[in-house]
Design a protein around this motif. Structure first.
Motif, PDB file in Angstrom:
ATOM      1  N   PRO A 140      36.257  30.877  38.169  1.00  0.00           N
ATOM      2  CA  PRO A 140      35.559  31.959  37.491  1.00  0.00           C
ATOM      3  C   PRO A 140      36.466  32.614  36.448  1.00  0.00           C
ATOM      4  O   PRO A 140      37.684  32.675  36.648  1.00  0.00           O
ATOM      5  CB  PRO A 140      35.260  32.959  38.612  1.00  0.00           C
ATOM      6  N   ALA A 141      35.857  33.079  35.348  1.00  0.00           N
ATOM      7  CA  ALA A 141      36.611  33.817  34.341  1.00  0.00           C
ATOM      8  C   ALA A 141      36.968  35.190  34.880  1.00  0.00           C
ATOM      9  O   ALA A 141      38.030  35.737  34.585  1.00  0.00           O
ATOM     10  CB  ALA A 141      35.781  33.944  33.060  1.00  0.00           C
ATOM     11  N   SER A 142      36.063  35.751  35.680  1.00  0.00           N
ATOM     12  CA  SER A 142      36.362  37.019  36.344  1.00  0.00           C
ATOM     13  C   SER A 142      35.581  37.098  37.641  1.00  0.00           C
ATOM     14  O   SER A 142      34.657  36.318  37.871  1.00  0.00           O
ATOM     15  CB  SER A 142      36.015  38.196  35.423  1.00  0.00           C
ATOM     16  N   GLY A 143      35.968  38.036  38.483  1.00  0.00           N
ATOM     17  CA  GLY A 143      35.312  38.193  39.773  1.00  0.00           C
ATOM     18  C   GLY A 143      36.017  37.427  40.873  1.00  0.00           C
ATOM     19  O   GLY A 143      36.992  36.705  40.612  1.00  0.00           O
ATOM     20  N   GLU A 144      35.530  37.591  42.078  1.00  0.00           N
ATOM     21  CA  GLU A 144      36.201  36.982  43.231  1.00  0.00           C
ATOM     22  C   GLU A 144      35.221  36.204  44.094  1.00  0.00           C
ATOM     23  O   GLU A 144      34.062  36.584  44.232  1.00  0.00           O
ATOM     24  CB  GLU A 144      36.830  38.077  44.090  1.00  0.00           C
ATOM     25  N   ILE A 145      35.727  35.133  44.674  1.00  0.00           N
ATOM     26  CA  ILE A 145      34.961  34.388  45.677  1.00  0.00           C
ATOM     27  C   ILE A 145      35.728  34.504  46.992  1.00  0.00           C
ATOM     28  O   ILE A 145      36.932  34.223  47.039  1.00  0.00           O
ATOM     29  CB  ILE A 145      34.802  32.906  45.277  1.00  0.00           C
ATOM     30  N   LEU A 146      35.028  34.967  48.026  1.00  0.00           N
ATOM     31  CA  LEU A 146      35.686  35.151  49.318  1.00  0.00           C
ATOM     32  C   LEU A 146      35.035  34.281  50.385  1.00  0.00           C
ATOM     33  O   LEU A 146      33.814  34.105  50.384  1.00  0.00           O
ATOM     34  CB  LEU A 146      35.590  36.618  49.768  1.00  0.00           C
ATOM     35  N   VAL A 147      35.855  33.747  51.272  1.00  0.00           N
ATOM     36  CA  VAL A 147      35.342  33.076  52.464  1.00  0.00           C
ATOM     37  C   VAL A 147      36.003  33.754  53.659  1.00  0.00           C
ATOM     38  O   VAL A 147      37.234  33.881  53.691  1.00  0.00           O
ATOM     39  CB  VAL A 147      35.650  31.569  52.451  1.00  0.00           C
ATOM     40  N   ASP A 148      35.184  34.206  54.584  1.00  0.00           N
ATOM     41  CA  ASP A 148      35.675  34.960  55.744  1.00  0.00           C
ATOM     42  C   ASP A 148      36.625  36.087  55.329  1.00  0.00           C
ATOM     43  O   ASP A 148      37.687  36.275  55.923  1.00  0.00           O
ATOM     44  CB  ASP A 148      36.373  34.019  56.733  1.00  0.00           C
ATOM     45  N   GLY A 149      36.252  36.788  54.284  1.00  0.00           N
ATOM     46  CA  GLY A 149      37.006  37.969  53.860  1.00  0.00           C
ATOM     47  C   GLY A 149      38.254  37.682  53.045  1.00  0.00           C
ATOM     48  O   GLY A 149      38.929  38.604  52.593  1.00  0.00           O
ATOM     49  N   LYS A 150      38.545  36.398  52.820  1.00  0.00           N
ATOM     50  CA  LYS A 150      39.765  36.048  52.087  1.00  0.00           C
ATOM     51  C   LYS A 150      39.399  35.501  50.704  1.00  0.00           C
ATOM     52  O   LYS A 150      38.544  34.628  50.590  1.00  0.00           O
ATOM     53  CB  LYS A 150      40.511  34.981  52.903  1.00  0.00           C
ATOM     54  N   VAL A 151      40.074  36.034  49.667  1.00  0.00           N
ATOM     55  CA  VAL A 151      39.820  35.546  48.309  1.00  0.00           C
ATOM     56  C   VAL A 151      40.337  34.118  48.189  1.00  0.00           C
ATOM     57  O   VAL A 151      41.488  33.833  48.529  1.00  0.00           O
ATOM     58  CB  VAL A 151      40.528  36.437  47.263  1.00  0.00           C
ATOM     59  N   ILE A 152      39.469  33.210  47.710  1.00  0.00           N
ATOM     60  CA  ILE A 152      39.884  31.802  47.623  1.00  0.00           C
ATOM     61  C   ILE A 152      39.969  31.296  46.181  1.00  0.00           C
ATOM     62  O   ILE A 152      40.161  30.106  45.962  1.00  0.00           O
ATOM     63  CB  ILE A 152      38.928  30.880  48.419  1.00  0.00           C
ATOM     64  N   ASN A 153      39.852  32.210  45.208  1.00  0.00           N
ATOM     65  CA  ASN A 153      39.846  31.784  43.787  1.00  0.00           C
ATOM     66  C   ASN A 153      40.947  30.780  43.450  1.00  0.00           C
ATOM     67  O   ASN A 153      40.735  29.856  42.680  1.00  0.00           O
ATOM     68  CB  ASN A 153      40.024  32.999  42.864  1.00  0.00           C
ATOM     69  N   ASN A 154      42.134  30.994  44.018  1.00  0.00           N
ATOM     70  CA  ASN A 154      43.259  30.148  43.630  1.00  0.00           C
ATOM     71  C   ASN A 154      43.629  29.115  44.679  1.00  0.00           C
ATOM     72  O   ASN A 154      44.652  28.446  44.570  1.00  0.00           O
ATOM     73  CB  ASN A 154      44.471  31.013  43.287  1.00  0.00           C
ATOM     74  N   GLU A 155      42.778  28.972  45.684  1.00  0.00           N
ATOM     75  CA  GLU A 155      43.066  27.989  46.728  1.00  0.00           C
ATOM     76  C   GLU A 155      42.683  26.588  46.222  1.00  0.00           C
ATOM     77  O   GLU A 155      41.614  26.416  45.645  1.00  0.00           O
ATOM     78  CB  GLU A 155      42.272  28.325  47.988  1.00  0.00           C
ATOM     79  N   PRO A 156      43.543  25.596  46.417  1.00  0.00           N
ATOM     80  CA  PRO A 156      43.187  24.246  45.952  1.00  0.00           C
ATOM     81  C   PRO A 156      41.984  23.677  46.706  1.00  0.00           C
ATOM     82  O   PRO A 156      41.733  24.052  47.855  1.00  0.00           O
ATOM     83  CB  PRO A 156      44.439  23.413  46.238  1.00  0.00           C
ATOM     84  N   VAL A 157      41.259  22.791  46.048  1.00  0.00           N
ATOM     85  CA  VAL A 157      40.023  22.220  46.592  1.00  0.00           C
ATOM     86  C   VAL A 157      40.213  21.717  48.026  1.00  0.00           C
ATOM     87  O   VAL A 157      39.431  22.031  48.923  1.00  0.00           O
ATOM     88  CB  VAL A 157      39.542  21.049  45.701  1.00  0.00           C
ATOM     89  N   GLU A 158      41.270  20.941  48.249  1.00  0.00           N
ATOM     90  CA  GLU A 158      41.441  20.273  49.545  1.00  0.00           C
ATOM     91  C   GLU A 158      41.777  21.247  50.677  1.00  0.00           C
ATOM     92  O   GLU A 158      41.642  20.924  51.845  1.00  0.00           O
ATOM     93  CB  GLU A 158      42.485  19.155  49.437  1.00  0.00           C
ATOM     94  N   LYS A 159      42.182  22.471  50.322  1.00  0.00           N
ATOM     95  CA  LYS A 159      42.498  23.469  51.360  1.00  0.00           C
ATOM     96  C   LYS A 159      41.273  24.286  51.762  1.00  0.00           C
ATOM     97  O   LYS A 159      41.332  25.097  52.687  1.00  0.00           O
ATOM     98  CB  LYS A 159      43.572  24.444  50.821  1.00  0.00           C
TER      99      LYS A 159
END
Ligand SMILES: Nc1ncnc2c1ncn2[C@@H]1O[C@H](COP(=O)(O)OP(=O)(O)O)[C@@H](O)[C@H]1O
Ligand SMILES: [Mg+2]
Length: 335
Positions: free
Chosen positions: A53-72
């Motif tokens: 995303p250009a802005s905003g956050e994506i969270l899974v189980d309360g944790k921001v995952i914007n910068n988490e690699p695909v395989e993780k």
């Protein structure tokens, strides 16, 4: 739980998703529904990690995952095109991810057989090359390959679109049963209203990169929030000033005759019944007999109006017949 917070996604200068917020509950079967090009795939891919995303956050189980690699991210994916490994047999396709995880061979066999059983892939099919399988079988393999890794989230992007109608309906039922059995939070992308209505716990209706409504299938269909949703999710009649004025005069109601109102085809009948509180006089213009159902086009108050009714044997109307029309006023939507 998945949460999109003010997520905006751009392709160059073009904004595909505009400041979108959405929460998906644990274990839900959640569908992104909308016409082609409205941003469903884009939003799904941002969760998977193929797009940032250009802005905003994506969270899974309360944790921001914007910068988490695909395989993780622990997300299983199935696309419209099966994207299987064409040079491997079915067993090896299913085993691939487990081998990457370096599981012992006996454990790999055990898990592949367990999943194959769940999606009705036979032992004989496991040793076949994927190119020998039909489209429906290949899509079963793609689904099995995704769930064998026990993802916490399953993303399905138009997985049934390439299949013929009968198979689509069969696989749809299997998919629903499997999802309930496994309890995996599932995001499902489709442009098909019927798929969305039959499969989903909740649906988000997309239009040009924004969400018009989020709700259960019943809410989306029977209490559409906007004209776009109302029109997209099913067949409707547009009631113009003529009919609205006639309804207002006869039934002392107050629909705004300056705007269109909407009623679904099944909200109109030629027989009186419970909740059918509006009566109009009409003439049958066309009757299409489908056996179990008959679709009518009428003229009432100078406007065309359609209905769909269960055929009642001897009482099917013909073109030219004068008939009463009964409407359920609660089913009339005006936005
Ligand atoms: N890689 C891309 N580069 C530029 N524009 C794109 C790209 N992918 C999608 N788009 C545009 O973004 C919009 C949303 O596309 P998409 O998410 O694929 O819609 P949907 O899945 O609802 O059909 C469309 O207008 C599409 O043309
Ligand atoms: Mg798409």
């Amino acid at each position: 739980m998945i949460e999109y917070r003010n997520v905006q996604i751009n392709y160059g200068n073009f904004t595909a998703i505009e400041k979108l917020s959405l929460t998906i509950e644990e274990g839900e079967f959640f569908t992104f529904l909308g016409p082609s090009g409205c941003g469903k795939t884009t939003l799904l891919r941002s969760l998977v990690g193929f797009i940032s995303p250009a802005s905003g956050e994506i969270l899974v189980d309360g944790k921001v995952i914007n910068n988490e690699p695909v395989e993780k991210r622990g997300i299983g994916i199935v696309f419209q095109s099966y994207a299987l490994f064409p040079s491997m047999n079915v067993f090896e396709n299913l085993a691939f991810g487990l081998r990457v995880k370096k599981l012992p061979e006996a454990e790999i066999r055990r898990q592949v057989y367990r999943i194959a059983g769940k999606v009705a892939i036979s032992e004989d099919q496991l040793s076949r090359n994927v190119s020998e399988l039909s489209g429906g079988q290949q899509q079963r393999v793609a689904l099995a390959r995704a769930i064998v890794l026990e993802p916490r989230i399953l993303c399905l992007d138009e997985p049934l679109s390439n299949l013929d109608a009968k198979l689509r309906v069969d696989l749809r039922g299997e998919l629903k049963r499997l999802q309930k059995e496994l309890g995996i939070t599932t995001l499902y992308v489709t442009h098909d209203q019927e798929e969305a209505l039959t499969l989903s716990d909740r649906i988000a209706v997309f239009n040009h990169g924004t969400i018009e409504q989020v709700g259960t299938p019943y809410e989306i269909y029977s209490h559409s929030a906007t004209e776009f949703v109302c029109d997209f999710i099913g067949d409707i009649n547009r009631l113009g000033p003529g009919i609205l004025a006639a309804i207002n005069a006869k039934e002392k109601r107050r629909f705004d005759t300056g705007r269109e109102a909407f009623i679904r085809l099944e909200g109109i009948e030629t027989h009186p019944g419970e909740h059918l509180d509006i009566l109009l006089e009409a003439k049958v213009l066309e009757a299409e007999y489908y056996g179990a159902l008959t679709k009518y086009t009428f003229e009432a108050a100078g406007e065309k109006i359609k209905s769909i009714e269960k055929s009642r044997g001897t009482t099917v109307c013909k073109a030219g017949d004068k008939v009463p029309l009964y409407l359920d006023s609660r089913a009339i939507m005006q936005f």
